[in-house]
Design a protein around this motif. Structure first.
Motif: not given
Length: 352
Positions: A23-25, A95-96, A101-105, A118-120
């Protein structure tokens, strides 16, 4: 500028697009402040995927983003968008995303390469609008602190002080609080994150208050420790040593200094009072959309050098188990010439 920096990141990571879920990003790169939303950004497209609750809000808060409505699941729609765009290599916030969710993708995109990025760190240097919002959040917290001094007395509990502080911050313009308000009195002062309890405040005790306001999505963070009644000589001695260390930290926070070096310098300062072993956490952290961001000022900091327009905290503390503790904290703007304290409340010992 924010999207330009993101495009540079996409190029440096050798990916075609990036999936942004934190959400922050999402807020940082699009301006959208709802939840249950994903940004899907490539070199030639900007998509915001959300549900019917947020379509109108997204149109109001974002510019240049295609608003994509999902009705059957956020990740189902994301997978459809990934398949339709034709790209093959995507970055995601490792990290999010959860394991599921990763396995679903992975299961639904067998021919797509996923790379954790890493985007933070792209949020470390604040622009003028961000600095203005944080400055205002600090002003709100300062005003609340000034008022709370009229409320604290030996007949109130820590919870009552916390509730009043939070009320005052909202009264003075905060959207909400930055984090669970810490009010720790007497022996509870040795708990660095001693969230307010039903303990009654007593005469002769230190009261440590760590609190912050959110304004336009940006946080402030400050701590002040006061004494209810007259402080004894030992309390004054410890307080003066801590204040000296905190002020020294402000001198050390400057362009080019590393996060580890600033932290180490303040610990060295506390050695003159034989209190360094009671300082048990890092000196500070970044503040912005989140209350704890990069860069860190600590033994484990990855910040090689502070840069202009970074915003960090300077918050040494002394915590003596079963006895008590105290902390003094400012939110600090790194400038070309020095460290500007954005929290302006007095730091000399206040005795109520």
């Amino acid at each position: 500028m924010r999207l330009q920096n993101l495009y540079k990141k996409i190029a440096a990571e050798d990916i075609d697009a990036v999936i942004i879920y934190k959400p922050a990003n999402v807020f940082y790169f699009s301006g959208f402040r709802g939840d249950s939303t994903i940004l899907f950004i490539g070199r030639d497209f900007l998509k915001l995927i959300t549900d019917s609750r947020y379509i109108e809000q997204a149109k109001l808060q974002t510019k240049n983003f295609e608003i994509v409505k999902q009705d059957e699941g956020l990740f189902k729609k994301l997978i459809e968008e990934i398949k339709s765009c034709g790209a093959k290599k995507f970055g995601f916030e490792g990290r999010v995303l959860t394991f599921d969710e990763y396995n679903n993708l992975k299961e639904n995109l067998p021919n797509v390469e996923l790379k954790s990025v890493e985007l933070d760190s792209l949020r470390q240097i604040k622009d003028a609008a961000e600095i203005s919002n944080i400055r205002r959040a600090c002003e709100i917290a300062d005003k609340a602190f000034s008022e709370i001094l009229n409320f604290i007395n030996p007949n109130v509990t820590e919870n009552e002080v916390a509730a009043e502080l939070e009320y005052l911050m909202k009264k003075f313009g905060a959207e909400k609080i930055s984090f669970d308000t810490i009010v720790a009195s007497g022996w509870r002062g040795s708990l660095p994150h001693g969230v307010a309890s039903d303990k009654k405040i007593s005469t002769g005790e230190f009261v440590t208050m760590d609190f912050g306001a959110i304004y336009n999505g940006y946080c402030s963070d400050m701590t002040r420790t006061i004494c209810v009644g007259k402080a004894n000589e030992n309390q004054k001695k410890i307080y003066d040593a801590l204040l000296n260390a905190q002020l020294y930290g402000l001198q050390c926070i400057k362009v080019g200094a590393s996060g580890k070096a600033v932290d180490a310098a303040v610990r060295e300062n506390l050695k003159t009072s034989n209190l360094e072993n009671y300082f048990t956490h890092g000196l500070g952290h970044g503040v912005g959309i989140e209350i704890h961001e990069e860069p860190r000022l600590s033994k484990l900091s990855k910040c090689e050098k502070l840069l202009p327009n970074m915003i960090v905290t300077d918050e040494p503390g002394i915590y003596i188990p079963e006895v008590g503790g105290l902390r003094i904290e400012d939110t600090v703007l790194v400038t070309e010439s020095d460290a500007e304290t954005l929290t302006k409340s007095p730091k000399d010992l206040i005795e109520l």
